[in-house]
Design an enzyme around this catalytic site. Sequence first.
Site, mmCIF file in Angstrom:
data_model
loop_
_atom_site.group_PDB
_atom_site.id
_atom_site.type_symbol
_atom_site.label_atom_id
_atom_site.label_comp_id
_atom_site.label_asym_id
_atom_site.label_seq_id
_atom_site.Cartn_x
_atom_site.Cartn_y
_atom_site.Cartn_z
ATOM 1 N N SER A 62 -35.878 13.405 -6.651
ATOM 2 C CA SER A 62 -34.524 12.907 -6.391
ATOM 3 C C SER A 62 -34.577 11.972 -5.193
ATOM 4 O O SER A 62 -35.655 11.640 -4.686
ATOM 5 C CB SER A 62 -33.597 14.087 -6.060
ATOM 6 O OG SER A 62 -33.969 14.667 -4.818
ATOM 7 N N ASP B 167 -32.687 11.706 -1.203
ATOM 8 C CA ASP B 167 -32.671 12.668 -0.097
ATOM 9 C C ASP B 167 -31.613 13.752 -0.272
ATOM 10 O O ASP B 167 -31.675 14.785 0.384
ATOM 11 C CB ASP B 167 -32.428 11.926 1.224
ATOM 12 C CG ASP B 167 -33.566 10.966 1.549
ATOM 13 O OD1 ASP B 167 -34.707 11.439 1.671
ATOM 14 O OD2 ASP B 167 -33.308 9.755 1.663
ATOM 15 N N ARG C 134 -21.652 -0.036 -7.056
ATOM 16 C CA ARG C 134 -22.874 0.586 -7.568
ATOM 17 C C ARG C 134 -23.399 -0.125 -8.814
ATOM 18 O O ARG C 134 -24.603 -0.106 -9.097
ATOM 19 C CB ARG C 134 -22.621 2.072 -7.861
ATOM 20 C CG ARG C 134 -23.838 2.842 -8.333
ATOM 21 C CD ARG C 134 -23.652 4.333 -8.296
ATOM 22 N NE ARG C 134 -23.780 4.869 -6.948
ATOM 23 C CZ ARG C 134 -24.961 5.174 -6.392
ATOM 24 N NH1 ARG C 134 -26.072 4.969 -7.052
ATOM 25 N NH2 ARG C 134 -24.999 5.663 -5.180
#
Length: 489
Positions: A179, A181, A279
Amino acid sequence: MDQGGQAKNLSPILSDRVLVNGTVILLTFTGDGKLRWTGKGQGCLTLEKDVLGFSLEASRIRVKTVVEKRDGICCVGKRGDLVRQSFVFEPLSEDSLLLWSQKLRDYIDSLGRPKRLLIFVNPFGGKKAANKIFLQDVKPYLEDADIQISVIETQHQLHAKEVVKTLDLSESDGIVCISGDGILVEVVNGLLEREDWSAAIKMPIGMVPAGTGNGMVKSLLDSVGEPCTASNAILAVIRGHKRPLDVATILQGETRFFSVLMLAWGLIADIDIESEKYRWMGSARIDFYALQRTLYLRHYNGRVSFVPAPGFEDYGDPTSYHDEPTSKNSPSQEESLKILRHGYLGSDVKLESMHWRSINGPFVSIWLHNVPWGSEDAMAAPDAKFSDGYLDLIIVKDSPKLALLSAMSKMSDGSHVKSPYVTYLKVKAFVLEPGPRVEDPTKEGIIDSDGEVLARGNVTYKGDKKVLMAYGKIEITVDQGLATLFAPV
């Protein structure tokens, strides 16, 4: 090491003639963990570095290795891409086969490598490629190393934290996060909210880059000059080396959050969180919004207080520690109280007895960092250490826009901290008292910790995730080496 010790390490544990590709050669296993062979195609393997594991295949032994991508298998060579290969040899007798197998097994077991791992795969992070990374870049290495795995695909925010809080620790030798953090942060918080937190937090945690930032694994691999790749990251786990990691306790009233990467308020937090609305642009959203936020720069009123590390005592003005309750009630205080009856309450250091300094705003940016890299392309705090007991504090009070853009463009190598508009120091404890924007006092800011919104002030970007704390005074202390990471060395 004395000459006697060197001679012992170089002396053979086992030396015998074996069959390789139809040719009888001399194979020697020495005390320093090297397999050496002579004759046609001579070479060597270092078990600790090159060997993942081995298997018996009838009368043959297959040694499963990972080497630099170049011609042949050897012990030295320039850095390159990693490839999995096999070195297969056939002892000339049944007794020799059993002896080779036992000696190799004993040596690999002596390295202290993990044998059982719990793996979290976050399918939502970064480019949503975690499952592909696991299947293509991680699982084959773990199979070669004969490591048993349990895999959990996270379904929602805090899923990993929920699992870790009730995990039977005796069933795993470590936890791996495929993944960014965020899952690492969930795991650390879950371990520290357990009743047996003092034992739980010793569980080693590994990282494989599959998110947007990947600051922790970048910091780990860059510390030994290795590229931030999934194969290098999982090799660090397999080899079993460990290092301690400082953990910061962020406190507001009775609400606590445990941070391992960073805390930001002002420009960096605004870029990190508010850019989420772009995004769809991918990683370019950060650069795009950083330019936008710099051109339309915000300044925030507020105050920071800190206990400087040795050598940084001249920064700020003398002040004292005031243990005053936050003026606003924390949104999750009641829930947090229920949790913390059985969890870690944070450092018991006497803050009032420490020597405090303070700096008053307005500020452009406040940034605290625990490790050097904030993401794969941003060396936020070049002097940060994993377990020195301090946080690196980067302050920008004001700056011409061109100078600020210039400084931000230098984050890839950490030279932004040399800007005359950047104050860079190390602190043992820290208090943030955030205020409103100078340009519009009706608007406040965002406090961002480890990539998540910790607190959100009035009229800021509204996300769909619940915040843990109020936009008000928070304090931070550091526990040196509290957590444990799998590391390259």
